[in-house]
Design a protein around this motif. Structure first.
Motif, mmCIF file in Angstrom:
data_model
loop_
_atom_site.group_PDB
_atom_site.id
_atom_site.type_symbol
_atom_site.label_atom_id
_atom_site.label_comp_id
_atom_site.label_asym_id
_atom_site.label_seq_id
_atom_site.Cartn_x
_atom_site.Cartn_y
_atom_site.Cartn_z
ATOM 1 N N CYS A 296 -1.747 4.354 7.462
ATOM 2 C CA CYS A 296 -2.747 3.873 8.789
ATOM 3 C C CYS A 296 -2.730 3.670 9.239
ATOM 4 O O CYS A 296 -2.087 2.635 9.802
ATOM 5 N N CYS B 240 0.870 -1.107 0.123
ATOM 6 C CA CYS B 240 0.219 0.162 -0.021
ATOM 7 C C CYS B 240 0.728 1.273 -0.285
ATOM 8 O O CYS B 240 1.829 1.331 0.540
ATOM 9 N N CYS C 97 -4.184 0.693 10.348
ATOM 10 C CA CYS C 97 -3.846 -0.709 9.683
ATOM 11 C C CYS C 97 -3.158 -1.730 9.705
ATOM 12 O O CYS C 97 -2.696 -2.058 10.421
HETATM 13 S S1 SF4 Z 1 -5.880 1.189 5.733
HETATM 14 FE FE1 SF4 Z 1 -4.293 -0.427 5.563
HETATM 15 S S2 SF4 Z 1 -4.443 -0.933 2.761
HETATM 16 FE FE2 SF4 Z 1 -6.480 0.684 3.417
HETATM 17 S S3 SF4 Z 1 -5.726 2.663 2.471
HETATM 18 FE FE3 SF4 Z 1 -4.908 2.643 4.772
HETATM 19 S S4 SF4 Z 1 -2.494 1.526 4.875
HETATM 20 FE FE4 SF4 Z 1 -2.905 1.027 2.957
#
Ligand code: SF4
Length: 296
Positions: A19, A15, A22
């Motif tokens: 986040c 990714c 995450c």
């Molecule tokens: S939650 Fe995880 S997979 Fe989704 S955008 Fe954020 S870092 Fe990327």
């Protein structure tokens, strides 16, 4: 058995966002390297079986999602859509952070045209706020600025797609009735077709080993009072439109819909399966939570 949604875990765990909540922590390559990522292998035979099963089970919505960002492999999304064509799913959605499409229009615009032709109907863009600086803080802490979200929405609309904003509510971000009202206003101004709000998951022991995630969610999950305040506002100002199978409720607030999600929870006991989840390695599962819930 009646199944509502067919989820396709497209892409890999890579990714371009960071986040802090995450849980599927990934390799986190830098943006510059992303275009050279190797497409993950897909078991196309099992994908066709999954499509047939989904179709026979009455699926109305197919959704590209992933453990990472599905749009990192745009060529592979095209291949998925081509393989799905014979099954004619009415609604096909793409869950995304939107960053690549916003940052690389010259690369992604031809794909957008092609995906529209192949039946993709909606982009579900994840956000934590209407304020770009708040979104930058969560999604792109390694950059100076967040994407121009309004511009991306306008572009997606221009190609004919619908747009859903899926907002993760967190303490210090969307955490009060005032901020919900501003979020509704942002959605209305940008002609968003659907708005969904979900409180960030409270941390649990299972993830306490994942230090950063546990600390962030522990510090930023909404209190019960905050959830109640937001829920009461939506109930008071909105007209209840419908309750979805998993318990989420959709309201109309002054012409803008808003879907109030509690979180991804288990179905009620005895309820039919309502999600088919295709993994690129060919596995087909029916619960997110249990690896043992395997059909193939
Ligand atoms: S939650 Fe995880 S997979 Fe989704 S955008 Fe954020 S870092 Fe990327």
């Amino acid at each position: 058995m009646k199944i509502q949604t067919f989820s396709i875990l497209a892409g890999s765990e890579a990714c371009n966002a960071r986040c802090p909540f995450c849980v599927s922590k990934m390799t986190l390559p830098l943006t510059e390297e992303l275009e050279n990522l190797k497409e993950p292998e897909v078991n196309w035979r099992n994908f066709r079986i999954a499509c047939a099963l989904a179709k026979d089970s009455g699926v109305t919505t197919a959704m590209f999602t992933g453990k990472g960002e599905p749009t990192l492999f745009p060529g592979q999304i095209t291949k998925y859509l081509e393989a799905m064509t014979p099954f004619a799913f009415p609604l096909i959605e793409m869950q995304t952070n939107g960053i690549m499409m916003a940052e690389k229009p010259e690369r992604y615009d031809p794909f957008l045209k092609e995906w529209y032709r192949l039946g993709l109907t909606l982009f579900a863009i994840s956000v934590v706020h209407y304020d770009p600086e708040k979104n930058r803080e969560v999604y792109l802490p390694y950059k100076d600025s967040y994407i121009d979200l309004s511009e991306l929405i306008t572009r997606l609309h221009a190609y004919g797609f619908s747009v859903r904003l899926t907002c993760i509510m967190a303490n210090g971000f969307i955490d009060s009735r005032e901020k919900i009202l501003s979020l509704l206003s942002f959605a209305k101004t940008n002609r968003i077709e659907q708005l969904t709000v979900t409180p960030v998951n409270k941390p649990d022991e299972e993830h306490s080993h994942s230090g950063e995630v546990w600390q962030w969610t522990n510090a930023h999950h909404l209190t019960d009072e905050q959830v109640l305040d937001i829920t009461q506002l939506i109930e008071q100002k909105g007209s209840h439109l419908l309750t979805l199978q998993h318990g989420a409720r959709v309201f109309d607030v002054a012409g803008q819909n808003i879907c109030l999600n509690s979180c991804l929870t288990m179905h009620q006991a005895g309820e039919d399966l309502r999600n088919l989840i295709f993994h690129p390695d060919g596995h087909l599962r029916y619960y997110w939570q249990y690896e043992g819930a395997t059909l193939l």
